[in-house]
Design a protein around this motif. Sequence first.
Motif, PDB file in Angstrom:
ATOM      1  N   VAL A   1      11.780  12.523 -81.053  1.00  0.00           N
ATOM      2  CA  VAL A   1      12.662  12.467 -80.176  1.00  0.00           C
ATOM      3  C   VAL A   1      12.032  11.843 -78.674  1.00  0.00           C
ATOM      4  CG1 VAL A   1      14.453  13.300 -78.913  1.00  0.00           C
ATOM      5  CG2 VAL A   1      13.728  14.365 -80.998  1.00  0.00           C
ATOM      6  N   PHE A   2      12.576  10.860 -78.139  1.00  0.00           N
ATOM      7  CA  PHE A   2      12.279  10.338 -76.931  1.00  0.00           C
ATOM      8  C   PHE A   2      13.669  10.486 -76.157  1.00  0.00           C
ATOM      9  CE2 PHE A   2       9.292   6.564 -78.381  1.00  0.00           C
ATOM     10  CZ  PHE A   2       8.516   7.220 -78.893  1.00  0.00           C
ATOM     11  N   HIS A   3      13.262  10.864 -74.902  1.00  0.00           N
ATOM     12  CA  HIS A   3      14.235  10.826 -73.790  1.00  0.00           C
ATOM     13  C   HIS A   3      13.720  10.346 -72.423  1.00  0.00           C
ATOM     14  CE1 HIS A   3      15.915  14.655 -75.717  1.00  0.00           C
ATOM     15  NE2 HIS A   3      16.956  14.041 -75.160  1.00  0.00           N
ATOM     16  N   GLY A   4      14.664   9.642 -71.708  1.00  0.00           N
ATOM     17  CA  GLY A   4      14.306   9.091 -70.710  1.00  0.00           C
ATOM     18  C   GLY A   4      15.124   9.639 -69.509  1.00  0.00           C
ATOM     19  N   PHE A   5      14.471   9.981 -68.129  1.00  0.00           N
ATOM     20  CA  PHE A   5      15.341  10.586 -67.248  1.00  0.00           C
ATOM     21  C   PHE A   5      15.131   9.959 -66.133  1.00  0.00           C
ATOM     22  CE2 PHE A   5      15.499  13.974 -64.025  1.00  0.00           C
ATOM     23  CZ  PHE A   5      16.797  14.535 -64.565  1.00  0.00           C
ATOM     24  N   GLY A   6      16.145   9.455 -65.565  1.00  0.00           N
ATOM     25  CA  GLY A   6      15.918   8.606 -64.157  1.00  0.00           C
ATOM     26  C   GLY A   6      17.351   8.025 -63.958  1.00  0.00           C
ATOM     27  N   GLY A   7      17.328   7.104 -63.142  1.00  0.00           N
ATOM     28  CA  GLY A   7      18.611   6.406 -62.493  1.00  0.00           C
ATOM     29  C   GLY A   7      18.037   5.686 -61.500  1.00  0.00           C
TER      30      GLY A   7
ATOM     31  N   THR B   1      22.567  10.409 -59.077  1.00  0.00           N
ATOM     32  CA  THR B   1      22.280  11.683 -59.888  1.00  0.00           C
ATOM     33  C   THR B   1      21.381  11.036 -61.106  1.00  0.00           C
ATOM     34  OG1 THR B   1      24.211  12.622 -59.197  1.00  0.00           O
ATOM     35  CG2 THR B   1      22.867  13.516 -60.921  1.00  0.00           C
ATOM     36  N   PRO B   2      20.348  11.637 -61.277  1.00  0.00           N
ATOM     37  CA  PRO B   2      19.394  11.214 -62.312  1.00  0.00           C
ATOM     38  C   PRO B   2      20.293  11.410 -63.775  1.00  0.00           C
ATOM     39  CG  PRO B   2      18.230  12.430 -60.929  1.00  0.00           C
ATOM     40  CD  PRO B   2      19.529  12.760 -60.374  1.00  0.00           C
ATOM     41  N   THR B   3      20.110  10.703 -64.870  1.00  0.00           N
ATOM     42  CA  THR B   3      20.626  10.614 -66.046  1.00  0.00           C
ATOM     43  C   THR B   3      19.628  11.032 -67.091  1.00  0.00           C
ATOM     44  OG1 THR B   3      20.714   8.400 -66.576  1.00  0.00           O
ATOM     45  CG2 THR B   3      22.612   9.390 -65.576  1.00  0.00           C
ATOM     46  N   LEU B   4      19.909  11.851 -68.144  1.00  0.00           N
ATOM     47  CA  LEU B   4      18.936  12.052 -69.260  1.00  0.00           C
ATOM     48  C   LEU B   4      19.460  11.167 -70.371  1.00  0.00           C
ATOM     49  CD1 LEU B   4      16.815  13.827 -70.495  1.00  0.00           C
ATOM     50  CD2 LEU B   4      18.466  15.478 -71.563  1.00  0.00           C
ATOM     51  N   GLU B   5      18.807  10.320 -70.874  1.00  0.00           N
ATOM     52  CA  GLU B   5      19.146   9.524 -72.204  1.00  0.00           C
ATOM     53  C   GLU B   5      18.221   9.781 -73.284  1.00  0.00           C
ATOM     54  OE1 GLU B   5      18.484   5.685 -70.403  1.00  0.00           O
ATOM     55  OE2 GLU B   5      19.632   6.183 -68.696  1.00  0.00           O
ATOM     56  N   ILE B   6      19.187   9.713 -74.541  1.00  0.00           N
ATOM     57  CA  ILE B   6      18.385   9.922 -75.676  1.00  0.00           C
ATOM     58  C   ILE B   6      17.878   8.464 -76.099  1.00  0.00           C
ATOM     59  CG2 ILE B   6      18.478  10.456 -78.198  1.00  0.00           C
ATOM     60  CD1 ILE B   6      19.993  12.774 -77.316  1.00  0.00           C
ATOM     61  N   GLU B   7      16.793   8.175 -76.394  1.00  0.00           N
ATOM     62  CA  GLU B   7      16.127   6.641 -77.044  1.00  0.00           C
ATOM     63  C   GLU B   7      16.029   6.487 -78.336  1.00  0.00           C
ATOM     64  OE1 GLU B   7      13.061   5.203 -74.692  1.00  0.00           O
ATOM     65  OE2 GLU B   7      13.996   5.911 -72.828  1.00  0.00           O
ATOM     66  N   SER B   8      16.548   5.648 -78.931  1.00  0.00           N
ATOM     67  CA  SER B   8      16.505   5.480 -80.293  1.00  0.00           C
ATOM     68  C   SER B   8      14.935   5.102 -80.672  1.00  0.00           C
ATOM     69  CB  SER B   8      17.387   4.459 -80.882  1.00  0.00           C
ATOM     70  OG  SER B   8      17.029   3.878 -82.337  1.00  0.00           O
ATOM     71  N   ILE B   9      14.449   6.098 -81.624  1.00  0.00           N
ATOM     72  CA  ILE B   9      12.976   5.755 -82.067  1.00  0.00           C
ATOM     73  C   ILE B   9      13.074   4.444 -82.681  1.00  0.00           C
ATOM     74  CG2 ILE B   9      11.159   6.420 -83.478  1.00  0.00           C
ATOM     75  CD1 ILE B   9      11.451   8.058 -81.143  1.00  0.00           C
ATOM     76  N   ASN B  10      13.971   4.344 -83.769  1.00  0.00           N
ATOM     77  CA  ASN B  10      14.213   2.895 -84.429  1.00  0.00           C
ATOM     78  C   ASN B  10      14.219   1.554 -83.349  1.00  0.00           C
ATOM     79  OD1 ASN B  10      13.273   3.899 -86.918  1.00  0.00           O
ATOM     80  ND2 ASN B  10      15.714   4.235 -87.237  1.00  0.00           N
ATOM     81  N   GLY B  11      15.025   1.658 -82.473  1.00  0.00           N
ATOM     82  CA  GLY B  11      15.281   0.914 -81.620  1.00  0.00           C
ATOM     83  C   GLY B  11      13.969   0.448 -80.776  1.00  0.00           C
ATOM     84  N   PHE B  12      13.371   1.506 -80.132  1.00  0.00           N
ATOM     85  CA  PHE B  12      12.271   1.599 -79.389  1.00  0.00           C
ATOM     86  C   PHE B  12      10.964   0.562 -80.437  1.00  0.00           C
ATOM     87  CE2 PHE B  12       7.821   3.023 -78.816  1.00  0.00           C
ATOM     88  CZ  PHE B  12       7.718   2.447 -77.320  1.00  0.00           C
ATOM     89  N   LEU B  13      11.019   1.098 -81.741  1.00  0.00           N
ATOM     90  CA  LEU B  13       9.991   0.465 -82.479  1.00  0.00           C
ATOM     91  C   LEU B  13      10.302  -1.154 -82.676  1.00  0.00           C
ATOM     92  CD1 LEU B  13       9.389   3.462 -85.053  1.00  0.00           C
ATOM     93  CD2 LEU B  13       7.732   2.561 -83.317  1.00  0.00           C
TER      94      LEU B  13
END
Length: 168
Positions: A72-78, A83-95
């Motif tokens: 699982v990949f998460h990004g935290f920022g904004g 206000t910072p947001t927590l985002e789930i990143e797609s592993i397949n999309g990243f690859l």
Amino acid sequence: MFTVSFYKPTSIFLKHISATLLLLAASATNPALAQKASPETEAVKSIITTFFDGMRRGDSTMVRRTLAPAAVFHGFGGEPGQTPTLEIESINGFLKAVGTPHPQIWDERVTFERVLIDANLASVWAPYEFYLGSKFSHCGYDSFQLVRLADGWKIAHVIDTRRKEKCK
């Protein structure tokens, strides 16, 4: 009656103590003299280094080999001021993005600040700077959770912060 005499150190004694203290101070601050990392710590760092080497090369197969099943990949920022947001990143999309030719090298430069290991679980805290080619893009911290599986250490979770200001 008895007499009390106080010990008066000689100059040779003082030089010896001074030299010993100087050597101790130097060894405490000199990384070359510091204790070497354990083989397990080096193995954990190696997987993360391979992950980023694969990213720099645009080699999604190399990156995939560093990942545990169901990673699982998460990004935290904004944006600044929001206000910072927590985002789930797609592993397949990243690859797919890593393996798709892009004009600049994706160069994430990490420093291993902390590596903690207990049995088959490792946690790594690593400040980073990200460059597109030679141009600075952003910085933050990566937090990795790794697990030791039958075929070695694998990245199970990554979460990071992202910002453009207050970098090193």
